[in-house]
Design a protein around this motif. Structure first.
Motif, short mmCIF file in Angstrom:
data_model
loop_
_atom_site.label_atom_id
_atom_site.label_comp_id
_atom_site.label_asym_id
_atom_site.label_seq_id
_atom_site.Cartn_x
_atom_site.Cartn_y
_atom_site.Cartn_z
N PHE A 46 12.92 -3.42 -24.87
CA PHE A 46 13.48 -4.76 -24.69
C PHE A 46 13.62 -5.49 -26.03
N THR A 47 12.71 -5.23 -26.95
CA THR A 47 12.81 -5.84 -28.27
C THR A 47 14.09 -5.41 -28.96
N ALA A 48 14.39 -4.11 -28.91
CA ALA A 48 15.63 -3.61 -29.50
C ALA A 48 16.86 -4.21 -28.81
N MET A 49 16.82 -4.31 -27.49
CA MET A 49 17.94 -4.88 -26.76
C MET A 49 18.16 -6.35 -27.11
N ILE A 50 17.08 -7.11 -27.15
CA ILE A 50 17.20 -8.55 -27.44
C ILE A 50 17.63 -8.77 -28.88
N ALA A 51 17.12 -7.94 -29.80
CA ALA A 51 17.56 -8.04 -31.20
C ALA A 51 19.06 -7.77 -31.29
N GLY A 52 19.53 -6.78 -30.54
CA GLY A 52 20.96 -6.49 -30.51
C GLY A 52 21.77 -7.64 -29.95
N MET A 53 21.27 -8.27 -28.90
CA MET A 53 21.97 -9.44 -28.33
C MET A 53 22.00 -10.59 -29.34
N SER A 54 20.91 -10.76 -30.08
CA SER A 54 20.87 -11.81 -31.10
C SER A 54 21.87 -11.52 -32.21
N GLY A 55 21.91 -10.27 -32.65
CA GLY A 55 22.87 -9.88 -33.68
C GLY A 55 24.30 -10.10 -33.22
N ALA A 56 24.57 -9.79 -31.96
CA ALA A 56 25.92 -9.99 -31.41
C ALA A 56 26.27 -11.48 -31.35
N LEU A 57 25.31 -12.32 -31.00
CA LEU A 57 25.56 -13.77 -30.97
C LEU A 57 25.91 -14.30 -32.35
N LEU A 58 25.25 -13.76 -33.36
CA LEU A 58 25.45 -14.26 -34.72
C LEU A 58 26.67 -13.68 -35.43
N ALA A 59 26.95 -12.39 -35.20
CA ALA A 59 27.98 -11.75 -36.02
C ALA A 59 28.90 -10.80 -35.27
N GLY A 60 28.88 -10.82 -33.95
CA GLY A 60 29.79 -9.98 -33.19
C GLY A 60 29.14 -8.72 -32.64
N ARG A 61 29.91 -8.02 -31.82
CA ARG A 61 29.40 -6.86 -31.09
C ARG A 61 28.93 -5.73 -32.00
N LYS A 62 29.70 -5.43 -33.02
CA LYS A 62 29.34 -4.34 -33.93
C LYS A 62 27.99 -4.64 -34.60
N ALA A 63 27.80 -5.85 -35.04
CA ALA A 63 26.53 -6.24 -35.66
C ALA A 63 25.40 -6.14 -34.65
N GLY A 64 25.67 -6.47 -33.40
CA GLY A 64 24.66 -6.36 -32.35
C GLY A 64 24.23 -4.93 -32.11
N VAL A 65 25.17 -4.02 -32.08
CA VAL A 65 24.85 -2.60 -31.88
C VAL A 65 24.04 -2.07 -33.05
N ILE A 66 24.45 -2.41 -34.27
CA ILE A 66 23.71 -1.97 -35.46
C ILE A 66 22.29 -2.54 -35.45
N THR A 67 22.18 -3.81 -35.11
CA THR A 67 20.86 -4.46 -35.04
C THR A 67 19.97 -3.78 -34.02
N ALA A 68 20.52 -3.47 -32.85
CA ALA A 68 19.73 -2.82 -31.80
C ALA A 68 19.25 -1.44 -32.26
N TYR A 69 20.12 -0.67 -32.87
CA TYR A 69 19.73 0.66 -33.34
C TYR A 69 18.66 0.58 -34.43
#
Length: 189
Positions: free
Chosen positions: A51-74
């Motif tokens: 869930f931490t990885a998922m939420i970090a990805g959602m946060s990244g997507a909110l800030l910089a878009g979907r691609k950033a969210g996926v990279i953040t989650a990984y």
């Protein structure tokens, strides 16, 4: 696990002194769900890591878009804390989850100005503070920044309501531990 067992059985006496949320809430819930098995804690911490990885990805997507969210989650999924500390009874995985969810709610509160996100931000800050007090070094500056952002984006009234709500939620979560410790120690603690 001994402290968690005492809390679960209602035989714990004395003040909470260190990491009260971890052993008096998190481990107790794990114990109730899985009995005395250490695997219950390991599974709970593995789920928190995911869930931490998922939420970090959602946060990244909110800030910089979907691609950033996926990279953040990984990248978060590869974080050593979430990998190496999962099988041990340590607060690292829980605190990573607390900080990540607190950051997510803070981003949502900044972007929307809605009280429910501010309340979520303050709730997770309180849980994080009870898990490890150094979360206050993140919460207080973020709260000041949130107030400043709400003042600039909305109004003074919106800022005041949000800050009062944040402090009220924070204290509501902390107060059972404050009251219990104050009774145990005979002074405000």
């Amino acid at each position: 696990m001994v402290l968690a067992q005492q809390v679960a059985e209602g035989t714990f006496e004395g003040p909470f002194y260190y990491q009260p949320f971890y052993y008096s809430v998190f481990l107790v819930i794990c114990r109730w769900l899985s009995g005395a098995s250490v695997w219950g804690v390991v599974i709970a911490q593995a789920v928190l890591g995911a869930f931490t990885a998922m939420i970090a990805g959602m946060s990244g997507a909110l800030l910089a878009g979907r691609k950033a969210g996926v990279i953040t989650a990984y990248l978060t999924a590869l974080c050593s804390i979430l990998i190496f500390y999962t099988p041990f009874h340590q607060i690292a995985t829980l605190q990573a989850f607390n900080v990540t969810l607190m950051a997510y709610w803070a981003i949502r509160a900044f972007q929307s100005g809605k009280l429910r996100y501010t309340a979520g931000f303050a709730f997770m800050a309180a849980v994080g503070s009870l898990t490890r007090g150094n979360i206050l070094l993140i919460f207080i500056p973020l709260l000041i920044a949130l107030g400043w952002g709400l003042l600039r984006k909305y109004s003074c009234k919106k800022m005041i309501y949000s800050l009062i709500a944040a402090v009220a939620v924070f204290l509501a979560v902390e107060s059972p531990f404050i009251i219990y410790n104050s009774i145990q120690l005979g002074r405000l603690s």
